[in-house]
Write a protein that holds these residues in place. Structure first.
Motif, mmCIF file in Angstrom:
data_model
loop_
_atom_site.group_PDB
_atom_site.id
_atom_site.type_symbol
_atom_site.label_atom_id
_atom_site.label_comp_id
_atom_site.label_asym_id
_atom_site.label_seq_id
_atom_site.Cartn_x
_atom_site.Cartn_y
_atom_site.Cartn_z
ATOM 1 N N VAL A 1 0.837 -1.203 0.000
ATOM 2 C CA VAL A 1 0.000 0.000 0.000
ATOM 3 C C VAL A 1 0.870 1.250 0.000
ATOM 4 N N GLN A 2 0.412 2.231 -0.769
ATOM 5 C CA GLN A 2 1.053 3.547 -0.799
ATOM 6 C C GLN A 2 0.023 4.535 -0.245
ATOM 7 N N ILE A 3 0.358 5.170 0.895
ATOM 8 C CA ILE A 3 -0.560 6.154 1.462
ATOM 9 C C ILE A 3 -0.398 7.457 0.676
ATOM 10 N N SER A 4 -1.490 7.917 0.081
ATOM 11 C CA SER A 4 -1.404 9.087 -0.796
ATOM 12 C C SER A 4 -1.340 10.389 0.000
ATOM 13 N N HIS A 5 -0.543 11.297 -0.486
ATOM 14 C CA HIS A 5 -0.338 12.642 0.101
ATOM 15 C C HIS A 5 -0.599 12.676 1.607
ATOM 16 N N LEU A 6 0.240 11.933 2.313
ATOM 17 C CA LEU A 6 0.106 11.881 3.780
ATOM 18 C C LEU A 6 0.298 13.285 4.360
ATOM 19 N N GLN A 7 -0.582 13.653 5.246
ATOM 20 C CA GLN A 7 -0.539 14.987 5.854
ATOM 21 C C GLN A 7 -1.398 14.999 7.106
ATOM 22 N N LEU B 1 3.231 4.062 10.977
ATOM 23 C CA LEU B 1 3.714 3.379 9.772
ATOM 24 C C LEU B 1 4.852 2.426 10.124
ATOM 25 N N ASP B 2 5.750 2.894 10.991
ATOM 26 C CA ASP B 2 6.874 2.028 11.400
ATOM 27 C C ASP B 2 6.361 0.752 12.050
ATOM 28 N N ARG B 3 5.348 0.905 12.913
ATOM 29 C CA ARG B 3 4.801 -0.276 13.602
ATOM 30 C C ARG B 3 4.195 -1.241 12.582
ATOM 31 N N ALA B 4 3.492 -0.682 11.585
ATOM 32 C CA ALA B 4 2.896 -1.534 10.547
ATOM 33 C C ALA B 4 3.994 -2.248 9.756
ATOM 34 N N ARG B 5 5.063 -1.540 9.463
ATOM 35 C CA ARG B 5 6.167 -2.165 8.707
ATOM 36 C C ARG B 5 6.786 -3.300 9.523
ATOM 37 N N GLU B 6 6.878 -3.083 10.841
ATOM 38 C CA GLU B 6 7.411 -4.150 11.702
ATOM 39 C C GLU B 6 6.517 -5.393 11.660
ATOM 40 N N ARG B 7 5.211 -5.177 11.507
ATOM 41 C CA ARG B 7 4.278 -6.312 11.415
ATOM 42 C C ARG B 7 4.347 -6.978 10.043
ATOM 43 N N GLY B 8 5.070 -6.351 9.118
ATOM 44 C CA GLY B 8 5.208 -6.956 7.794
ATOM 45 C C GLY B 8 4.357 -6.299 6.717
ATOM 46 N N VAL B 9 3.674 -5.185 7.054
ATOM 47 C CA VAL B 9 2.884 -4.499 6.037
ATOM 48 C C VAL B 9 3.848 -3.733 5.119
ATOM 49 N N ASP B 10 3.694 -3.921 3.820
ATOM 50 C CA ASP B 10 4.552 -3.236 2.848
ATOM 51 C C ASP B 10 3.936 -1.859 2.575
ATOM 52 N N VAL B 11 4.227 -0.919 3.473
ATOM 53 C CA VAL B 11 3.600 0.406 3.358
ATOM 54 C C VAL B 11 4.641 1.481 3.056
ATOM 55 N N THR B 12 4.308 2.308 2.067
ATOM 56 C CA THR B 12 5.124 3.470 1.731
ATOM 57 C C THR B 12 4.182 4.672 1.658
ATOM 58 N N VAL B 13 4.741 5.865 1.601
ATOM 59 C CA VAL B 13 3.893 7.064 1.544
ATOM 60 C C VAL B 13 4.398 8.012 0.468
ATOM 61 N N ASP B 14 3.471 8.849 0.002
ATOM 62 C CA ASP B 14 3.915 9.991 -0.794
ATOM 63 C C ASP B 14 3.334 11.247 -0.176
ATOM 64 N N SER B 15 3.922 12.375 -0.538
ATOM 65 C CA SER B 15 3.330 13.646 -0.108
ATOM 66 C C SER B 15 3.790 14.718 -1.065
ATOM 67 N N TYR B 16 3.045 15.813 -1.070
ATOM 68 C CA TYR B 16 3.460 16.961 -1.881
ATOM 69 C C TYR B 16 4.072 18.013 -0.960
ATOM 70 N N PRO B 17 5.000 18.795 -1.485
ATOM 71 C CA PRO B 17 5.736 19.726 -0.614
ATOM 72 C C PRO B 17 4.999 21.049 -0.447
ATOM 73 N N TYR B 18 3.708 20.981 -0.218
ATOM 74 C CA TYR B 18 2.920 22.206 -0.031
ATOM 75 C C TYR B 18 2.119 22.078 1.261
ATOM 76 N N MET B 19 1.677 23.234 1.756
ATOM 77 C CA MET B 19 0.819 23.213 2.948
ATOM 78 C C MET B 19 -0.658 23.194 2.543
ATOM 79 N N ALA B 20 -0.918 23.290 1.232
ATOM 80 C CA ALA B 20 -2.301 23.343 0.764
ATOM 81 C C ALA B 20 -2.606 22.139 -0.116
#
Ligand SMILES: [Zn+2]
Length: 423
Positions: A262-268, A285-304
């Motif tokens: 899973v890729q978490i979209s524009h995490l904020q 997210l770290d805890r989920a990764r420790e459980r074996g969940v293949d999780v990554t995130v993306d985000s945009y470099p804006y506050m809006a």
């Protein structure tokens, strides 16, 4: 050395004698594999890097002197909404100028393939606040047919995610309800086919109609089809404001249950009450990764962030296609209810800025907040919002200033993070 080896060696010498197609000299090379950069020359032939090292002065058809510059592989824009813009402008100069050579879309569950002529018309009309009103060669069909429109035309590479809304629209329109078992099975078939057609995975947007009505069973069935096709899913969470942590837990649980990356979209962490909570999100997210969940995130470099205005209506008022939503807003009883619910919603309306609409007469509202617009018209927020949607036939886009810079920076530094434009 064997005879074969000698022949090969001779071949290499012969091949080396050919000029490079392109020689890049003196650049500081960052290859993206994580090690420190180094100054080296790069020889390219037939579209491949064939030599590294001191190559200055070797014959080449074209030379680029890159001293003092960084040389890197093309960047990947992991989160984009280029579904339409790339068809209308295949060169995509804004991305190329920034070094982006691969674009990943459709995201947030919003997009236009696969589609029938009917479902396409519905999606175009309902999501015009994000994609605009557009005409293009795309008339509906399979994901393969859609991707064929990009092949050999776009300057950037494209990686496609199957939009959940498109799949749902083909089977049950934009109705605000759970899908039946039979409808889920039909959607699963569509996802299987789309993965075979070249999609990289599925995108879902649980904050948006009609995806918010998908049951866990529906989502898991679709995600298993994605896993079988070797893909991943990207998820626009159900809530980035008050219900953020529950929404993130929901996404992680889906990935765990369907056993799919899973890729978490524009995490904020959106909204003042959430500011400062980026660290807690990343720990989750770290805890989920420790459980074996293949999780990554993306985000945009804006506050809006940006979306379409009718996404802010009460959930029940968003069901159906554009005509159904507009009919509801025209009905006096339902309109009163919508206005009343908006007026008590906990939202900072001063931070919601109108960024686009279609009528000439309302252009002066672009750049103004909903709060300002309501005050200028001496009406309530709910009334201002409903009026605008009716006058603009739902075609209104907004920019919402809801992020905190420290949180944005913290998320950008997360090791399992990629940057995306959301553009
Ligand atoms: Zn999104």
């Amino acid at each position: 050395m064997t005879t074969l080896g000698r022949e090969r060696a001779r071949g290499d010498v012969l091949e080396d004698a050919r000029p490079f197609d392109l020689l890049i000299t003196g650049g500081h090379v960052l290859d993206g594999a994580g090690q420190p950069g180094q100054v080296t020359d790069i020889g390219i032939r037939d579209g491949r890097i064939v030599a590294l090292g001191v190559l200055k002065g070797k014959p080449a058809r074209e030379c680029i002197e890159a001293e003092g510059l960084i040389v890197a592989p093309g960047f990947i824009d992991i989160h984009a909404h280029s579904d339409v813009s790339l068809l209308l402008n295949p060169v995509d100069e804004p991305r190329l100028w920034q070094g982006v050579t691969t674009v990943v879309f459709s995201n947030c569950g919003l997009g236009f393939a696969p589609a029938t002529e009917r479902s396409l018309a519905m999606l175009k009309r309902t999501y015009a606040g994000v994609f605009g009103y557009w005409e293009s060669p795309w008339r509906g069909g399979s994901v393969r047919q859609y991707l064929d429109l990009f092949a050999d035309r776009t300057a950037v590479n494209v990686a496609y995610l199957i939009p959940h809304a498109a799949v749902r629209a083909m089977v049950l329109g934009l109705e605000g309800r759970a899908a039946t078992e039979r409808e889920v099975a039909q959607m699963v078939d569509l996802v299987h086919q789309a993965m075979e057609d070249g999609a990289f995975g599925l995108s879902v947007g649980l904050a948006y109609a009609p995806m918010r009505w998908a049951t866990r069973d529906e989502l898991c069935a679709l995600l298993r089809a994605v896993r079988e096709g070797g893909g991943f899913f990207a998820i626009h969470l159900r809530d980035y404001f008050g219900g953020l942590f529950d929404a993130l837990a929901e996404a992680l649980a889906l990935a765990e249950e369907a056993d799919v990356p899973v890729q978490i979209s524009h995490l904020q962490a959106a909204g003042r009450k959430n500011w400062g909570k980026a660290e807690a999100l990343l720990e989750m997210l770290d805890r989920a990764r420790e459980r074996g969940v293949d999780v990554t995130v993306d985000s945009y470099p804006y506050m809006a962030g940006s979306t379409f205005l009718h996404a802010l209506l009460p959930e029940w008022a968003q069901a159906g296609d554009a005509e159904a939503i507009l009919a509801r807003l025209r009905d006096p009883t339902m309109r009163r209810r919508v206005v009343a619910e908006l007026n008590v919603a906990s939202r900072d309306w001063g931070s919601v800025i109108i960024s686009g609409l279609s009528s000439v007469k309302n252009q002066s509202l672009v750049g103004r907040s909903l709060q300002e617009i309501a005050e200028a018209g001496t009406v309530s927020i709910g009334e201002a919002l409903v009026r605008l949607l009716l006058e603009e036939d739902l075609h209104v886009s907004i920019v919402s200033h809801h992020g905190d810079e420290a949180d944005v920076c913290r998320i950008l530094q997360y090791p399992f993070h990629m940057i995306g434009s959301d553009g």
